[in-house]
Write an enzyme that holds these catalytic residues in place. Structure first.
Site, PDB file in Angstrom:
ATOM      1  NE  ARG A  22       1.790  -4.368   3.575  1.00 17.86           N
ATOM      2  CZ  ARG A  22       0.636  -3.918   4.072  1.00 17.86           C
ATOM      3  NH1 ARG A  22      -0.121  -4.725   4.822  1.00 17.86           N
ATOM      4  NH2 ARG A  22       0.239  -2.692   3.856  1.00 17.86           N
TER       5      ARG A  22
ATOM      6  CG  ASP B 255      -7.314  -5.894   4.404  1.00 19.00           C
ATOM      7  OD1 ASP B 255      -8.260  -5.394   3.768  1.00 19.00           O
ATOM      8  OD2 ASP B 255      -6.132  -5.725   4.102  1.00 19.00           O
TER       9      ASP B 255
ATOM     10  CG  HIS C  89      -1.972  -1.062   1.170  1.00 19.79           C
ATOM     11  ND1 HIS C  89      -2.882  -1.179   0.153  1.00 19.79           N
ATOM     12  CD2 HIS C  89      -2.231  -2.097   2.010  1.00 19.79           C
ATOM     13  CE1 HIS C  89      -3.666  -2.231   0.370  1.00 19.79           C
ATOM     14  NE2 HIS C  89      -3.282  -2.808   1.489  1.00 19.79           N
TER      15      HIS C  89
ATOM     16  CD  GLU D 211      -4.067  -8.750   5.111  1.00 18.40           C
ATOM     17  OE1 GLU D 211      -4.182  -7.640   5.652  1.00 18.40           O
ATOM     18  OE2 GLU D 211      -3.290  -8.930   4.157  1.00 18.40           O
TER      19      GLU D 211
HETATM   20  C1  3PY Z   1      -4.315  -4.438   7.687  1.00 15.82           C
HETATM   21  O1  3PY Z   1      -4.577  -4.001   8.809  1.00 15.82           O
HETATM   22  O2  3PY Z   1      -5.140  -4.987   6.937  1.00 15.82           O
HETATM   23  C2  3PY Z   1      -2.962  -4.328   7.190  1.00 15.82           C
HETATM   24  O3  3PY Z   1      -2.651  -4.850   6.140  1.00 15.82           O
HETATM   25  C3  3PY Z   1      -1.982  -3.519   7.985  1.00 15.82           C
HETATM   26  O4  3PY Z   1      -1.051  -2.915   7.189  1.00 15.82           O
HETATM   27 MG    MG Z   2      -4.225  -5.610   4.999  1.00 11.67          MG
END
Ligand code: 3PY
Ligand code: MG
Length: 261
Positions: free
Chosen positions: A75, A180, A50, A154
């Protein structure tokens, strides 16, 4: 000058409730990563998913962070496992892979993170060998242990597959993405990483990770959450981002200058 102990500091220190803190860098100027590395973080994470980072800013960022004496985590974007091998070749100490939702996703990630027989990482650790000052054979022997593979949990699918992911040889840690996960658990109704069901999931993930003798990591939007998670036994937390820290630092100083604080 070799930086073996700097890069291996992540694999050597993570685990056993280590409570490490990582900076989280979205901005692509490598000076940002280098500056945050000078603060009391244990590592610096450069975000290609991101954040505005590409392979060039990651390459330069790793140099700045290494010179500041800290290990770099990267990442990678979703399913871009080839980038995992590339950033390791450039001297990253660990890689966070987002949206690891199944055992098959985790196997694909490991295949790019670890040399045979664990995975299928292709040989070519050009910068990593130079930075660590190792012989090629030493890097081949020690490279797998040094390259920390961190799978993001996530989604509901990831929670269902958690034990299969954790059981996989080559997965060293899991990393909860609470934003997420909050969207997934509310079926898309809202994004709220501090919600009670998300905190319950965080507790569950840490217990399962530790049962498998793997590290538990998390993105913590607030330093208070990071403190709570460290107390519970989490091994590594990101606290906020460079964006949020820049804005909150400016806001705090403006509030003082305008007599509001
Ligand atoms: C999330 O909280 O979904 C993340 O990917 C944190 O960067
Ligand atoms: Mg995320």
């Amino acid at each position: 000058m070799p930086h073996l102990s700097t890069i291996s500091a992540l694999s050597n220190r993570i685990g056993g409730g280590s409570g490490l803190l990582t900076a989280w860098v979205c901005m692509s100027d490598p000076i940002i990563a280098g500056q945050l590395a000078l603060e009391d973080f244990d590592a610096v994470t450069i975000d290609m998913q991101h954040g505005a980072n590409d392979i060039t800013s990651v390459r330069l960022g790793i140099s700045h962070v290494t010179l500041a004496g800290k290990p770099t985590i990267v990442r990678i974007p979703v399913n871009d496992f080839a980038s995992a091998s590339r950033v390791l070749d450039l001297g990253a100490a660990g890689v966070i892979a987002p949206m690891i939702n199944s055992k098959a996703d985790a196997e694909a990630f490991v295949s790019f993170m670890k040399f045979p027989p664990v995975g299928q990482r292709s040989w070519g650790p050009t910068v990593a060998v130079a930075l660590t000052g190792q012989s090629l054979d030493d890097y081949l022997v020690k490279g797998n242990a040094m390259a920390v593979a961190i799978a993001m949990i996530e989604t509901r699918e990831a929670l269902a597959a958690l034990d299969d992911i954790l059981a996989l040889d080559g997965i060293d840690a899991v990393f909860v993405g609470p934003s997420d996960l909050s969207i997934a658990l509310s079926n898309g109704a809202n994004v709220n990483p501090g919600r009670a069901d998300v905190i319950d999931a965080l507790d569950h993930v840490m217990k399962r990770a530790h049962a498998h003798k793997k590290a538990a990591c998390c993105f913590a939007p607030s330093p208070t959450l990071a403190k709570d998670l460290a107390k519970k036994g989490y091994d590594l937390m990101a606290i906020g981002t460079d964006f949020s820290q820049l804005r909150s630092g400016a806001r705090a100083q403006i509030d003082i200058a305008r007599g509001r604080a």
